[in-house]
Design an enzyme around this catalytic site. Structure first.
Site, PDB file in Angstrom:
ATOM      1  N   ARG A  15      -6.629   1.797   9.263  1.00  0.00           N
ATOM      2  CA  ARG A  15      -6.322   1.320   7.906  1.00  0.00           C
ATOM      3  C   ARG A  15      -7.088   0.017   7.608  1.00  0.00           C
ATOM      4  NH1 ARG A  15      -4.791  -3.251   5.461  1.00  0.00           N
ATOM      5  NH2 ARG A  15      -3.335  -3.684   7.155  1.00  0.00           N
ATOM      6  N   CYS A 240     -10.740  -7.945   4.810  1.00  0.00           N
ATOM      7  CA  CYS A 240      -9.998  -7.719   3.574  1.00  0.00           C
ATOM      8  C   CYS A 240     -10.979  -7.847   2.428  1.00  0.00           C
ATOM      9  CB  CYS A 240      -8.847  -8.707   3.412  1.00  0.00           C
ATOM     10  SG  CYS A 240      -7.951  -8.405   1.873  1.00  0.00           S
TER      11      CYS A 240
HETATM   12  P1  HMG Z   1      -3.477  -1.974 -11.160  1.00  0.00           P
HETATM   13  O1  HMG Z   1      -4.835  -1.657 -11.625  1.00  0.00           O
HETATM   14  O2  HMG Z   1      -2.791  -3.161 -11.753  1.00  0.00           O
HETATM   15  O3  HMG Z   1      -2.510  -0.694 -11.209  1.00  0.00           O
HETATM   16  O4  HMG Z   1      -3.550  -2.182  -9.584  1.00  0.00           O
HETATM   17  P2  HMG Z   1      -1.885   0.137 -12.371  1.00  0.00           P
HETATM   18  O5  HMG Z   1      -0.440   0.335 -12.025  1.00  0.00           O
HETATM   19  O6  HMG Z   1      -2.237  -0.464 -13.708  1.00  0.00           O
HETATM   20  O7  HMG Z   1      -2.650   1.544 -12.216  1.00  0.00           O
HETATM   21  C1  HMG Z   1      -4.032   1.667 -12.434  1.00  0.00           C
HETATM   22  C2  HMG Z   1      -4.521   3.004 -11.882  1.00  0.00           C
HETATM   23  O8  HMG Z   1      -4.326   3.023 -10.451  1.00  0.00           O
HETATM   24  C3  HMG Z   1      -3.756   4.211 -12.440  1.00  0.00           C
HETATM   25  O9  HMG Z   1      -4.665   5.296 -12.445  1.00  0.00           O
HETATM   26  C4  HMG Z   1      -2.724   4.472 -11.369  1.00  0.00           C
HETATM   27  O10 HMG Z   1      -2.291   5.827 -11.342  1.00  0.00           O
HETATM   28  C5  HMG Z   1      -3.501   4.145 -10.114  1.00  0.00           C
HETATM   29  P3  HMG Z   1      -5.435   5.721 -13.808  1.00  0.00           P
HETATM   30  O11 HMG Z   1      -4.340   6.019 -14.801  1.00  0.00           O
HETATM   31  O12 HMG Z   1      -6.299   4.532 -14.197  1.00  0.00           O
HETATM   32  O13 HMG Z   1      -6.241   6.910 -13.372  1.00  0.00           O
HETATM   33  N1  HMG Z   1      -2.591   3.744  -9.016  1.00  0.00           N
HETATM   34  C6  HMG Z   1      -2.534   4.365  -7.832  1.00  0.00           C
HETATM   35  N2  HMG Z   1      -3.211   5.409  -7.311  1.00  0.00           N
HETATM   36  C7  HMG Z   1      -2.873   5.786  -6.043  1.00  0.00           C
HETATM   37  N3  HMG Z   1      -1.925   5.159  -5.286  1.00  0.00           N
HETATM   38  C8  HMG Z   1      -1.246   4.123  -5.797  1.00  0.00           C
HETATM   39  C9  HMG Z   1      -1.533   3.688  -7.103  1.00  0.00           C
HETATM   40  N4  HMG Z   1      -1.042   2.713  -7.872  1.00  0.00           N
HETATM   41  C10 HMG Z   1      -1.698   2.760  -9.047  1.00  0.00           C
HETATM   42  N5  HMG Z   1      -0.306   3.514  -5.062  1.00  0.00           N
HETATM   43  C11 HMG Z   1      -2.501  -1.892  -7.451  1.00  0.00           C
HETATM   44  C12 HMG Z   1      -2.389  -2.488  -8.833  1.00  0.00           C
HETATM   45  C13 HMG Z   1      -1.403  -2.519  -6.603  1.00  0.00           C
HETATM   46  C14 HMG Z   1      -2.338  -0.382  -7.523  1.00  0.00           C
HETATM   47  C15 HMG Z   1      -3.910  -2.244  -6.886  1.00  0.00           C
HETATM   48  O14 HMG Z   1      -4.080  -3.598  -6.998  1.00  0.00           O
HETATM   49  C16 HMG Z   1      -4.083  -1.825  -5.449  1.00  0.00           C
HETATM   50  O15 HMG Z   1      -4.145  -0.654  -5.113  1.00  0.00           O
HETATM   51  N6  HMG Z   1      -4.178  -2.826  -4.554  1.00  0.00           N
HETATM   52  C17 HMG Z   1      -4.331  -2.571  -3.122  1.00  0.00           C
HETATM   53  C18 HMG Z   1      -5.433  -3.414  -2.579  1.00  0.00           C
HETATM   54  C19 HMG Z   1      -5.526  -3.200  -1.093  1.00  0.00           C
HETATM   55  O16 HMG Z   1      -5.284  -2.115  -0.585  1.00  0.00           O
HETATM   56  N7  HMG Z   1      -5.925  -4.269  -0.362  1.00  0.00           N
HETATM   57  C20 HMG Z   1      -6.086  -4.189   1.051  1.00  0.00           C
HETATM   58  C21 HMG Z   1      -4.790  -4.013   1.769  1.00  0.00           C
HETATM   59  S1  HMG Z   1      -3.908  -5.522   2.028  1.00  0.00           S
HETATM   60  C22 HMG Z   1      -4.636  -6.192   3.431  1.00  0.00           C
HETATM   61  O17 HMG Z   1      -5.602  -5.681   3.927  1.00  0.00           O
HETATM   62  C23 HMG Z   1      -3.992  -7.406   4.065  1.00  0.00           C
HETATM   63  C24 HMG Z   1      -3.258  -7.078   5.352  1.00  0.00           C
HETATM   64  O18 HMG Z   1      -4.119  -6.479   6.301  1.00  0.00           O
HETATM   65  C25 HMG Z   1      -2.687  -8.371   5.948  1.00  0.00           C
HETATM   66  C26 HMG Z   1      -3.724  -9.496   6.062  1.00  0.00           C
HETATM   67  O19 HMG Z   1      -4.738  -9.317   6.746  1.00  0.00           O
HETATM   68  O20 HMG Z   1      -3.497 -10.526   5.433  1.00  0.00           O
HETATM   69  C27 HMG Z   1      -2.087  -6.128   5.123  1.00  0.00           C
HETATM   70 MG    MG Z   2      -5.536  -7.536   7.597  1.00  0.00          MG
END
Ligand code: HMG
Ligand code: MG
Length: 310
Positions: A15, A240
């Site tokens: 992931r 990230c």
């Molecule tokens: P948004 O653009 O504000 O979302 O993003 P929205 O609710 O307005 O939806 C926009 C579009 O996204 C829509 O599709 C939704 O259906 C779709 P459209 O109508 O335009 O075709 N959508 C989704 N599709 C699939 N699965 C979903 C989903 N939600 C909405 N769950 C949102 C808000 C939270 C979705 C976005 O910002 C996002 O996906 N963020 C994730 C970013 C991410 O994955 N970052 C990396 C992981 S965190 C990390 O790595 C840190 C960690 O390792 C710890 C560390 O190291 O610190 C954990």
């Molecule tokens: Mg991380």
């Protein structure tokens, strides 16, 4: 030194690792990576995420990956979920554990999830409620617990506030993300000492990116305070995409070499992990980056016959 006898590794390569690789891994490759990691003895493998594929295209098709895993086995295959849409997909896929993520700073909260910390916590509260109602366990992450690329050094109080909220909404554990990998043992010690005034240390895990080579030192400092769960990534894959400058997680093989050398049990075979380091590095056309993978690959012939120095 007060150290644990056993440590649980949470493998986040499939992931956190693959989400940041330029080369998008096919679902088939992701499944093969996960199965190889499971064969090495890892008990917890983060298998993907149900986030927006527009934000993280590398994690599209997580449902296909999960459909090829034995989700009913004893192994844990958590998936990362940011919102209600994500938790519904996780339920449909049949997972038994999810991970939610929040940030200790407003800037990274907006960059990573397009909302403020308080909006994200309200969202995650609904996610937890839905998951727990169908007996899915929830782990929590906090990003930028030591330093934020935009806001600088982070006060432990900010982390504690988010950690309290995650525990309150039902997360069984909170994993502390040094997302930039800039933290040093003094900083992580001060944070854990402060945090554990409110949250038992048994609910704390470490997630240390290794940008500045501080990951192992931070694990050691955390173990001395009683932390026994650490996230790591095979071959040091990861980063990230919304935290510029952050490199991969602490490499699983580096962590295993240290724990094996200290006699701390993990149940994971470093030899088998090394085979997978070679496999995934070749598949992604990525050079070996961890210290241990470089050292073991260049080990002089006959060296394996010598007793372990410790
Ligand atoms: P948004 O653009 O504000 O979302 O993003 P929205 O609710 O307005 O939806 C926009 C579009 O996204 C829509 O599709 C939704 O259906 C779709 P459209 O109508 O335009 O075709 N959508 C989704 N599709 C699939 N699965 C979903 C989903 N939600 C909405 N769950 C949102 C808000 C939270 C979705 C976005 O910002 C996002 O996906 N963020 C994730 C970013 C991410 O994955 N970052 C990396 C992981 S965190 C990390 O790595 C840190 C960690 O390792 C710890 C560390 O190291 O610190 C954990
Ligand atoms: Mg991380």
């Amino acid at each position: 030194m007060n150290l644990p006898k056993t440590v649980t590794l949470v493998e986040v390569g499939p992931r956190d690792g693959l989400q940041n690789e330029q080369r998008i891994a096919t679902p088939e490759l992701r499944v093969e990576l996960i199965n190889r990691l499971a064969d090495s003895g890892l008990q917890v493998i983060e298998a993907g995420s149900f986030v927006s594929p527009k934000w993280i295209p590398q994690m599209a098709d997580t449902d296909k990956v999960l459909s090829k895993l034995d989700l009913g086995s004893e192994l844990r295959y958590p998936v990362l979920v940011p919102n209600e849409e994500g938790v519904e997909k996780a339920i449909e896929a049949g997972v038994r554990e999810i991970a939610v993520f929040a940030s200790a700073t407003e800037s990274i909260s907006r960059k990573n999830t397009n909302c403020s910390i308080s909006e994200s916590l309200k969202r995650l509260e609904r996610v937890c409620e839905r998951a727990l109602a169908v007996k899915i366990e929830v782990r929590g992450y906090i990003s930028c617990v030591l330093e934020c690329p935009i806001e600088g050094v982070v006060e432990p109080g900010k982390v504690t506030a988010v950690a309290n909220a995650l525990v309150e909404m039902g997360c069984f554990q909170v994993s502390l993300g040094d997302t930039l990998g800039t933290g040093t043992p003094g900083m992580i010690t001060a944070l854990i000492e402060s945090l554990t005034k409110e949250i038992p240390v048994t609910r704390v895990a470490g997630h240390f990116h290794d940008t500045y080579g501080q990951g192992l030192a931070n694990v050691l400092a955390s173990m001395q305070l009683g932390v026994t769960t650490f996230d790591s990534s095979v071959a040091g894959l990861g980063g990230c995409p919304y935290a510029p400058g952050a490199s991969g997680n602490l490499a699983t093989e580096d962590l295993l070499y240290m724990l094996d050398g200290m006699g701390i049990e993990t149940g994971v075979s470093i030899d088998s992990i090394m085979d997978t380091v070679g496999f995934i590095s070749r598949q992604l056309k990525r050079p070996l980056s961890s210290k241990v993978s470089q050292a073991l690959t260049n080990k002089p012939a006959g060296r394996e016959d010598q007793p372990h120095p410790l």
